[in-house]
Scaffold this motif. Sequence first.
Motif, PDB file in Angstrom:
ATOM      1  N   LEU A   1       0.651  -1.424   0.138  1.00 29.89           N
ATOM      2  CA  LEU A   1       0.194   0.141   0.360  1.00 29.89           C
ATOM      3  C   LEU A   1       1.355   1.352  -0.241  1.00 29.89           C
ATOM      4  O   LEU A   1       0.684   1.812  -1.080  1.00 29.89           O
ATOM      5  CB  LEU A   1      -1.044  -0.148   0.865  1.00 29.89           C
TER       6      LEU A   1
ATOM      7  N   TYR B   1      -8.775   8.314  -2.663  1.00 28.71           N
ATOM      8  CA  TYR B   1      -8.147   6.671  -2.444  1.00 28.71           C
ATOM      9  C   TYR B   1      -7.008   6.424  -0.900  1.00 28.71           C
ATOM     10  O   TYR B   1      -7.474   5.420  -0.111  1.00 28.71           O
ATOM     11  CB  TYR B   1      -6.911   6.797  -3.556  1.00 28.71           C
TER      12      TYR B   1
ATOM     13  N   LEU C   1      -8.210   4.225   1.814  1.00 25.79           N
ATOM     14  CA  LEU C   1      -7.430   2.874   1.294  1.00 25.79           C
ATOM     15  C   LEU C   1      -7.278   2.706   3.340  1.00 25.79           C
ATOM     16  O   LEU C   1      -6.412   1.512   3.558  1.00 25.79           O
ATOM     17  CB  LEU C   1      -5.855   3.383   0.760  1.00 25.79           C
TER      18      LEU C   1
ATOM     19  N   ALA D   1      -8.101  -0.229   4.408  1.00 23.40           N
ATOM     20  CA  ALA D   1      -7.695  -1.516   4.585  1.00 23.40           C
ATOM     21  C   ALA D   1      -6.716  -1.573   5.056  1.00 23.40           C
ATOM     22  O   ALA D   1      -5.858  -2.688   5.760  1.00 23.40           O
ATOM     23  CB  ALA D   1      -6.994  -1.157   2.495  1.00 23.40           C
ATOM     24  N   ARG D   2      -5.884  -0.786   5.373  1.00 27.88           N
ATOM     25  CA  ARG D   2      -4.657  -0.859   5.977  1.00 27.88           C
ATOM     26  C   ARG D   2      -4.822  -1.117   7.749  1.00 27.88           C
ATOM     27  O   ARG D   2      -4.322  -2.007   8.449  1.00 27.88           O
ATOM     28  CB  ARG D   2      -3.806   0.598   6.217  1.00 27.88           C
TER      29      ARG D   2
ATOM     30  N   MET E   1      -9.838  -0.047  -3.566  1.00 35.37           N
ATOM     31  CA  MET E   1      -9.324  -2.080  -4.349  1.00 35.37           C
ATOM     32  C   MET E   1      -8.544  -1.872  -5.682  1.00 35.37           C
ATOM     33  O   MET E   1      -7.402  -2.445  -5.807  1.00 35.37           O
ATOM     34  CB  MET E   1      -9.574  -2.299  -3.149  1.00 35.37           C
TER      35      MET E   1
ATOM     36  N   LEU F   1      -6.047  -0.624  -6.087  1.00 36.29           N
ATOM     37  CA  LEU F   1      -4.042  -0.831  -6.190  1.00 36.29           C
ATOM     38  C   LEU F   1      -4.341  -1.641  -6.321  1.00 36.29           C
ATOM     39  O   LEU F   1      -3.175  -2.498  -6.896  1.00 36.29           O
ATOM     40  CB  LEU F   1      -4.537  -0.729  -4.663  1.00 36.29           C
TER      41      LEU F   1
END
Length: 360
Positions: free
Chosen positions: A76, A97, A101, A104-105, A142, A145
């Motif tokens: 990431l 973004y 994200l 997600a992290r 996502m 990425l």
Amino acid sequence: MPRQRNRAAVKLPKGVHRVVSRGREYFYFQPGRGTDHAGPRIALPNDPHSPEFWNAIRQAQGLAGAVPVDTFGAVLDGYLEFIKTSGTITAGTIDQYERALRIARKAWGSLPAKGLRPVHVQAVMDGLAETPGKANNFLSAMRALSTWARVRDHVEHSLTEGVKPYAKDSGHKPWTPAQIEAALSKLTGVIRRGVVLYMWTGMRGSDAVRLGWTDIDEGGFSYRAQKTGREVYCPIVPELEAEMSTWAKRPGPFLLQEGGRADGQRYTRKLFSKHFAEARDKIPELAGVTLHGLRCTAVIRLRRAGLSTAQIGDIVGMSLPMIERYCRFADRKTSGKAALLTLKRTSEEQNCKTSQNRKT
């Protein structure tokens, strides 16, 4: 011949230095270089766009210890650095973004990136079901990425294959004539000017806040859309021309902040939207309207004026599918009215027989 910009010349953290020797680039970490307290010189990987480069910096800084380069967090980091230095993605998209994200992290930052699968992304989407807009933004980030990481072998499979976004609602609605009238009569100053500009051009907010007198070219605005990079030519319609005749001609954009310490400063799209929302909330007739709804309003106006989808796209800098989406309700409504007129005309023709016609 102009010198090409070096792809590796990115913004480096404090203490990281770039050296070019015999045509090759080298990077190293050395805090306090050139002082009496310079630290040891630590070599870094030579590709500042790779996750390994940024993990090596963290290790050298002593901030995170030995961080495996195969963790999702490392991937990431590499992706975010890539989009910030690529020069092809706008600041607004990067900000969106980054915010998406973070989810997600938090979920997978320390886990091996190659162990992630679409099922894990779907699980996060399920957890965001009550905020579908936030969920869809997460999925969009996502996907981008995943595409980047897949071709660089940071992940073994697409992370979003089969994961579907939540169905969108009706989206930004066009303003009604009553709402437009209320805005023009009750809004004042730069906020009213912005609404006029949005309404008669249909441009994005990121472009509206940059537009000024110097963008006028032969009766229209000629500019490059910030989001897409597309060249746009938007004719100045008589209604907008009449409004502009009352605006002072001065350098800079049409929309500048008014009052306070920021008086005369440029607007960002986000800040203008905030100030508009504050003014809108004081006018009951404008409850629920959005600035982006004026973009939809402009598209529908152009369609009803008889312009083709391609012509509208050239004027407002919008993709053809999006124009069709914005016009879907207006087109159905227009078609329905036309059908009603046809039915009435047919009925009148069938009932127009006179006694003389019957005898004949």
